[in-house]
Design a protein around this motif. Sequence first.
Motif, short mmCIF file in Angstrom:
data_model
loop_
_atom_site.label_atom_id
_atom_site.label_comp_id
_atom_site.label_asym_id
_atom_site.label_seq_id
_atom_site.Cartn_x
_atom_site.Cartn_y
_atom_site.Cartn_z
N LEU A 164 0.83 -1.21 0.00
CA LEU A 164 0.00 0.00 0.00
C LEU A 164 0.86 1.26 0.00
N VAL A 165 1.94 1.26 0.77
CA VAL A 165 2.84 2.41 0.79
C VAL A 165 3.53 2.54 -0.57
N SER A 166 3.89 1.42 -1.18
CA SER A 166 4.52 1.46 -2.50
C SER A 166 3.61 2.13 -3.52
N LEU A 167 2.32 1.82 -3.47
CA LEU A 167 1.37 2.46 -4.40
C LEU A 167 1.36 3.97 -4.23
N ASP A 168 1.43 4.42 -2.98
CA ASP A 168 1.36 5.86 -2.71
C ASP A 168 2.67 6.60 -2.95
N THR A 169 3.78 5.88 -2.95
CA THR A 169 5.08 6.57 -3.03
C THR A 169 5.87 6.20 -4.28
N MET A 170 5.23 5.54 -5.23
CA MET A 170 5.92 5.21 -6.47
C MET A 170 6.43 6.49 -7.12
N ASN A 171 7.64 6.44 -7.61
CA ASN A 171 8.22 7.59 -8.27
C ASN A 171 8.71 7.16 -9.65
N PRO A 172 7.81 7.15 -10.62
CA PRO A 172 8.15 6.61 -11.94
C PRO A 172 8.87 7.59 -12.86
N TYR A 173 9.04 8.82 -12.43
CA TYR A 173 9.66 9.83 -13.29
C TYR A 173 11.16 9.60 -13.34
N PRO A 174 11.82 9.86 -14.41
CA PRO A 174 11.31 10.38 -15.68
C PRO A 174 10.92 9.28 -16.66
N LYS A 175 11.01 8.02 -16.24
CA LYS A 175 10.80 6.90 -17.16
C LYS A 175 9.36 6.86 -17.72
N TYR A 176 8.36 7.11 -16.88
CA TYR A 176 6.97 7.02 -17.31
C TYR A 176 6.30 8.38 -17.15
N LEU A 177 6.43 9.21 -18.15
CA LEU A 177 5.93 10.58 -18.06
C LEU A 177 4.41 10.65 -17.96
N ALA A 178 3.71 9.64 -18.45
CA ALA A 178 2.25 9.66 -18.42
C ALA A 178 1.70 9.05 -17.13
N PHE A 179 2.57 8.78 -16.16
CA PHE A 179 2.15 8.16 -14.90
C PHE A 179 1.10 9.01 -14.21
N ASP A 180 0.07 8.36 -13.70
CA ASP A 180 -1.00 9.04 -12.98
C ASP A 180 -1.12 8.39 -11.60
N ARG A 181 -0.78 9.13 -10.56
CA ARG A 181 -0.79 8.59 -9.19
C ARG A 181 -2.19 8.11 -8.79
N ARG A 182 -3.23 8.72 -9.35
CA ARG A 182 -4.60 8.27 -9.04
C ARG A 182 -4.83 6.84 -9.51
N VAL A 183 -4.24 6.47 -10.63
CA VAL A 183 -4.36 5.09 -11.12
C VAL A 183 -3.67 4.14 -10.15
N ALA A 184 -2.49 4.50 -9.70
CA ALA A 184 -1.78 3.64 -8.73
C ALA A 184 -2.61 3.49 -7.46
N ARG A 185 -3.16 4.57 -6.96
CA ARG A 185 -3.98 4.50 -5.74
C ARG A 185 -5.24 3.68 -5.96
#
Length: 189
Positions: A88-109
């Motif tokens: 659960l913490v991993s979902l909230d603290t994922m830091n995909p930048y700069p590899k995945y510029l289209a990353f949306d934290r709401r999707v992870a949550r």
Amino acid sequence: SIDERFLAVVRRDLARMPDRGPLRGMRGGIEQAFGVAIEALAEHHVPVAVRHGDYSPDNVHLDGGGICVFDLSHHASAPVYSDVAFFLVSLDTMNPYPKYLAFDRRVARSLASPFLDGYFGADRAPRERVDGPVIAAYTLKFLLTRCLQQRRVAAAAGPLALAAFDGILAAGHYRELFARAIERVSAGR
């Protein structure tokens, strides 16, 4: 029963909190929440099992209708909710930048609820009521550990990176995450 490793990590991480900056301002609330969490853990029997150790989206592969979990190099005997909280913490603290510029934290949550449904199955609501304080305690522990790890990485990158972490992430994103975690721990009283 209280997991001695839990207490050791909490003590270590509280000692590592910076003397200034936004994390220092959250210290009182975090310490108070850990006091509540430790009381909750003392009142619960927490089953121990072999757990993954760093169970996160990076170590899960979905293949059609199946799930493959890999990288078991950190496996050990520990409280069963340790992996749940880490995920659960991993979902909230994922830091995909700069590899995945289209990353949306709401999707992870949005993955948290299906994950908990899959983990608990039909017993999710009653299990969360009973074991919620334990999950909240482990979530707060992993959140503090992850925040301090990311802060150390920023500090190693230089003063500008550290200032950016303290000013943007800790003041905004992590402040929100800590507020939610502290609220969950306090609700478990």
